[in-house]
Design a protein around this motif. Structure first.
Motif, PDB file in Angstrom:
ATOM      1  N   THR A 183       1.264  -1.267   0.434  1.00  0.00           N
ATOM      2  CA  THR A 183       0.081   0.030   0.084  1.00  0.00           C
ATOM      3  C   THR A 183       0.632   1.284  -0.361  1.00  0.00           C
ATOM      4  O   THR A 183       1.909   0.999   0.778  1.00  0.00           O
ATOM      5  N   HIS A 198      -0.679  -3.696   6.168  1.00  0.00           N
ATOM      6  CA  HIS A 198      -1.385  -2.518   6.393  1.00  0.00           C
ATOM      7  C   HIS A 198       0.159  -1.948   7.564  1.00  0.00           C
ATOM      8  O   HIS A 198       0.578  -0.302   7.502  1.00  0.00           O
ATOM      9  N   ARG A 217      -4.275  11.317  -1.495  1.00  0.00           N
ATOM     10  CA  ARG A 217      -3.496  10.577  -0.516  1.00  0.00           C
ATOM     11  C   ARG A 217      -2.545   9.117  -1.207  1.00  0.00           C
ATOM     12  O   ARG A 217      -1.873   8.606  -0.541  1.00  0.00           O
ATOM     13  N   SER A 218      -3.979   7.981  -2.085  1.00  0.00           N
ATOM     14  CA  SER A 218      -3.197   7.586  -2.360  1.00  0.00           C
ATOM     15  C   SER A 218      -3.491   7.447  -3.810  1.00  0.00           C
ATOM     16  O   SER A 218      -4.077   5.636  -4.357  1.00  0.00           O
ATOM     17  N   ALA A 268       0.245   5.391   0.935  1.00  0.00           N
ATOM     18  CA  ALA A 268       0.064   6.745   0.772  1.00  0.00           C
ATOM     19  C   ALA A 268       0.603   7.727   0.959  1.00  0.00           C
ATOM     20  O   ALA A 268       1.614   7.448   1.703  1.00  0.00           O
ATOM     21  N   TYR A 278      -1.160   4.195  -5.449  1.00  0.00           N
ATOM     22  CA  TYR A 278      -2.472   2.832  -5.228  1.00  0.00           C
ATOM     23  C   TYR A 278      -3.674   2.988  -6.068  1.00  0.00           C
ATOM     24  O   TYR A 278      -3.992   1.709  -7.019  1.00  0.00           O
ATOM     25  N   MET A 289      -9.685   8.348  -4.426  1.00  0.00           N
ATOM     26  CA  MET A 289      -8.400   7.839  -3.136  1.00  0.00           C
ATOM     27  C   MET A 289      -7.528   8.242  -2.901  1.00  0.00           C
ATOM     28  O   MET A 289      -6.199   8.256  -3.038  1.00  0.00           O
TER      29      MET A 289
END
Length: 205
Positions: free
Chosen positions: A35, A134, A92-93, A37, A96, A90
């Motif tokens: 992931t 995570h 800030r992502s 972020a 991804y 999404m």
């Protein structure tokens, strides 16, 4: 066994050849992932390239090589583990989410291309799943701030994928709460509530 770095083209190539050397597999599960972020403009080209390779390019290259072997055998299942991030904005992502959107679109497209050849393909788009993903990304605070009813067990995701294959679906979103709420997750209200919740979680670490 084959231990490689799937964020590199060379690593993906080594993995592909390892699989192909054994002939057409019955099942191919593409589940390697990370992931990411980060605010736009703060990730290096190398980080972005590695993420895109691992999450999108690598799986595409693997399928491009292995799917023809399955077609020749007249059978095979391909399960692409993507994310609900492929279907909603999404902040800030973005890297991804865009990588996941790419691989989801690819999987859904080849589902239609290969279904007449005995090869079944499904994209699985889960939300939060109880794994160490995570924590490895430094986002272990999410275990505290995300309500328990939003977390899925890995076994539930597997069952959803198997059912979707059996039903001839091109994609599936595991978890009733995600299927019901998905149309609303892109709304400004849902996005703002989520950002505030996560921000509070970060400050209490």
């Amino acid at each position: 066994s084959c231990v490689v770095d799937l964020s590199s083209v060379d690593g993906v190539g080594a993995f592909i050849e390892s699989v192909a050397s054994a002939g057409a597999p019955d099942v191919l599960v593409l589940n390697a992932g990370i992931t990411l972020a980060a605010r736009v403009g703060t990730s290096s080209p190398e980080v972005i390239g590695d993420a895109m390779s691992l999450l999108a390019l690598g799986p595409m290259l693997t399928i491009e090589r292995i799917a023809p072997l399955m077609v020749a055998a007249g059978k095979g299942d391909i399960i692409v583990v993507s994310s609900i991030a492929s279907q909603i904005p999404m902040p800030r992502s973005a890297v991804y989410a865009s990588a996941k959107a790419a691989i989801t679109s690819y999987a859904r497209s080849i589902h239609r291309e290969l279904r007449g050849d005995g090869v079944r393909v499904v994209a699985v788009n889960p939300g939060y799943v109880r794994t160490n993903l995570h924590r490895a990304a430094g986002l272990d605070h999410l275990a505290r701030v995300v309500p328990s009813w939003l977390w899925l067990e890995p076994e539930a995701v597997v069952r959803s994928a198997i059912r979707a294959l059996a039903r001839g679906r091109d994609s599936v979103t595991p978890g009733f709460v995600y299927r019901v709420s998905r149309p609303f997750l892109a709304s400004d209200l849902a996005q703002n509530v989520w950002r505030r919740l996560v921000r509070r979680g970060r400050t209490t670490r």
